[in-house]
Design a protein around this motif. Structure first.
Motif, PDB file in Angstrom:
ATOM      1  N   THR A 125    -117.060  20.171 -15.695  1.00 31.71           N
ATOM      2  CA  THR A 125    -116.806  19.634 -14.363  1.00 31.71           C
ATOM      3  C   THR A 125    -115.304  19.428 -14.183  1.00 31.71           C
ATOM      4  N   GLY A 126    -114.865  19.432 -12.942  1.00 36.38           N
ATOM      5  CA  GLY A 126    -113.432  19.318 -12.681  1.00 36.38           C
ATOM      6  C   GLY A 126    -112.666  20.497 -13.247  1.00 36.38           C
ATOM      7  N   ALA A 127    -113.239  21.690 -13.102  1.00 37.83           N
ATOM      8  CA  ALA A 127    -112.684  22.882 -13.759  1.00 37.83           C
ATOM      9  C   ALA A 127    -111.631  23.602 -12.932  1.00 37.83           C
ATOM     10  N   SER A 128    -111.322  23.128 -11.741  1.00 34.56           N
ATOM     11  CA  SER A 128    -110.445  23.891 -10.853  1.00 34.56           C
ATOM     12  C   SER A 128    -108.959  23.722 -11.145  1.00 34.56           C
ATOM     13  N   LYS A 129    -108.595  22.769 -12.000  1.00 35.37           N
ATOM     14  CA  LYS A 129    -107.178  22.568 -12.308  1.00 35.37           C
ATOM     15  C   LYS A 129    -107.036  21.728 -13.573  1.00 35.37           C
TER      16      LYS A 129
ATOM     17  N   VAL B   1    -123.186  31.447 -21.167  1.00 39.14           N
ATOM     18  CA  VAL B   1    -122.920  31.133 -19.758  1.00 39.14           C
ATOM     19  C   VAL B   1    -121.880  30.026 -19.709  1.00 39.14           C
ATOM     20  N   LEU B   2    -120.822  30.251 -18.941  1.00 37.73           N
ATOM     21  CA  LEU B   2    -119.795  29.249 -18.698  1.00 37.73           C
ATOM     22  C   LEU B   2    -119.943  28.809 -17.249  1.00 37.73           C
ATOM     23  N   LEU B   3    -120.390  27.583 -17.054  1.00 39.27           N
ATOM     24  CA  LEU B   3    -120.667  27.056 -15.716  1.00 39.27           C
ATOM     25  C   LEU B   3    -119.541  26.109 -15.313  1.00 39.27           C
ATOM     26  N   LEU B   4    -118.826  26.468 -14.261  1.00 40.40           N
ATOM     27  CA  LEU B   4    -117.650  25.728 -13.816  1.00 40.40           C
ATOM     28  C   LEU B   4    -117.942  25.034 -12.495  1.00 40.40           C
ATOM     29  N   ALA B   5    -117.686  23.730 -12.446  1.00 33.97           N
ATOM     30  CA  ALA B   5    -117.969  22.956 -11.237  1.00 33.97           C
ATOM     31  C   ALA B   5    -116.719  22.216 -10.779  1.00 33.97           C
ATOM     32  N   ALA B   6    -116.486  22.217  -9.467  1.00 33.07           N
ATOM     33  CA  ALA B   6    -115.358  21.501  -8.878  1.00 33.07           C
ATOM     34  C   ALA B   6    -115.539  21.502  -7.368  1.00 33.07           C
ATOM     35  N   ARG B   7    -114.683  20.754  -6.695  1.00 29.18           N
ATOM     36  CA  ARG B   7    -114.768  20.690  -5.234  1.00 29.18           C
ATOM     37  C   ARG B   7    -114.032  21.839  -4.556  1.00 29.18           C
ATOM     38  N   SER B   8    -113.118  22.479  -5.261  1.00 29.15           N
ATOM     39  CA  SER B   8    -112.312  23.547  -4.670  1.00 29.15           C
ATOM     40  C   SER B   8    -112.885  24.914  -5.010  1.00 29.15           C
ATOM     41  N   GLY B   9    -113.513  25.541  -4.032  1.00 33.67           N
ATOM     42  CA  GLY B   9    -114.104  26.853  -4.251  1.00 33.67           C
ATOM     43  C   GLY B   9    -113.073  27.932  -4.502  1.00 33.67           C
TER      44      GLY B   9
ATOM     45  N   ASN C  52    -117.856  16.351 -19.330  1.00 30.77           N
ATOM     46  CA  ASN C  52    -117.702  15.504 -18.156  1.00 30.77           C
ATOM     47  C   ASN C  52    -116.207  15.221 -17.968  1.00 30.77           C
ATOM     48  N   ASN C  53    -115.561  16.118 -17.239  1.00 27.25           N
ATOM     49  CA  ASN C  53    -114.114  16.054 -17.067  1.00 27.25           C
ATOM     50  C   ASN C  53    -113.712  15.559 -15.681  1.00 27.25           C
ATOM     51  N   ALA C  54    -114.525  15.799 -14.678  1.00 24.06           N
ATOM     52  CA  ALA C  54    -114.164  15.444 -13.303  1.00 24.06           C
ATOM     53  C   ALA C  54    -113.875  13.943 -13.195  1.00 24.06           C
ATOM     54  N   ALA C  55    -112.755  13.623 -12.574  1.00 30.85           N
ATOM     55  CA  ALA C  55    -112.372  12.215 -12.395  1.00 30.85           C
ATOM     56  C   ALA C  55    -111.239  12.142 -11.384  1.00 30.85           C
ATOM     57  N   SER C  56    -111.024  10.949 -10.845  1.00 36.93           N
ATOM     58  CA  SER C  56    -109.898  10.727  -9.940  1.00 36.93           C
ATOM     59  C   SER C  56    -109.186   9.442 -10.349  1.00 36.93           C
ATOM     60  N   LEU C  57    -107.916   9.371  -9.999  1.00 39.49           N
ATOM     61  CA  LEU C  57    -107.103   8.232 -10.387  1.00 39.49           C
ATOM     62  C   LEU C  57    -107.399   7.001  -9.537  1.00 39.49           C
TER      63      LEU C  57
END
Length: 267
Positions: A17-21, A40-48, A105-110
């Protein structure tokens, strides 16, 4: 005898998760060569757009496994539908087709670091932050583990991308510190409840990312701003690639106590 880096993770379903940057982007690039054909490498993020760029980069990389399938899910993990969409995409991979399950579980915000704790009087603001940074991680992990239950020949590993902020208070960072501390404890409990599951809380160290720029630019606390600015000016920030390499080494050696918190500088 083959080294841990040479043997890799076998045929795996790897979810980031949070794979876009930032750290998630680097993790996807560095782990791809360690996945056997059929993975399978499954990448999830908000930025398509950024996910598609990463997908194209992986497809063009000679280092990536020739038989690696890269899938992208554009999802806001702060929403129930976003979590469900990642789980649904993961289920497209049959459990019997893999011998390793890896969930990062990488997706996070400050969060808002321009204010001090006593200014947070609006419960809905904190609820929204915790939904994305805490609740979604538990819901996603639970959904993935349910979809891929323990069986003979399947190794399952859950990594929480943590922070020094999980164990040390930072002035004007009440939201981020609270979220990271909650996530660490959440995954420690999971490790206690599921002894066959491998669980790691990994603090990647001070990374040269957009989040670090935000930290040295907008922290309400002057000492915090100066500390991060000095780290940047003095070249003491880590690259994402440096930190990812250490994480992958730890996972491949598989010699850590499940549920533990490991910092980049501990290793």
């Amino acid at each position: 005898m083959a080294s841990s880096q040479e043997k890799g993770f076998g045929r795996a379903l790897c979810i980031i998760t949070g794979a876009s940057k930032g750290f998630g982007w680097s993790l996807a690039r560095e782990i791809a060569p360690l996945l056997k054909p059929g993975s399978v490498l499954l990448l999830a993020a908000r930025s398509g757009d950024k996910l598609q760029t990463l997908q194209a980069d992986l497809a063009a990389s000679e280092a990536s496994s020739a038989g690696l399938q890269v899938r992208c899910v554009v999802a806001d993990l702060g929403q129930k539908e976003g979590v469900e969409s990642v789980i649904a995409e993961a289920k497209e991979t049959r459990c019997e087709d893999i011998d390793h399950l890896l969930l990062f579980n990488n997706a996070a915000s400050l969060g808002d670091i321009s204010r001090y704790a006593q200014s947070f009087t609006d419960m809905s603001e904190m609820d929204s932050y915790l939904s994305f940074n805490v609740s979604s991680a538990l819901s996603l992990t639970s959904g993935i583990l349910t979809a891929f239950p323990q069986r003979s020949g399947l190794q399952r590993c859950v990594v929480n991308v943590s922070s020094l902020c999980a164990v040390k208070p930072f002035r004007s960072w009440v939201m981020y510190c609270t979220g990271k501390a909650a996530r660490d404890m959440m995954f420690r409990v999971l490790a206690e409840e599921e002894p066959e599951l491998r669980v790691l809380n990994y603090a990647p160290g001070p990374l040269d990312t957009d989040m670090q720029l935000q930290a040295r630019s907008t922290s309400a606390d002057e000492n915090m701003r100066k500390s991060f600015a000095d780290m940047h000016e003095e070249g003491r920030l880590l690259t994402c690639e440096e930190s990812v390499a250490k994480l992958l080494k730890v996972l491949l050696e598989d010699d850590y106590p499940s549920g533990t918190h490991l910092d980049f500088y501990d290793l």
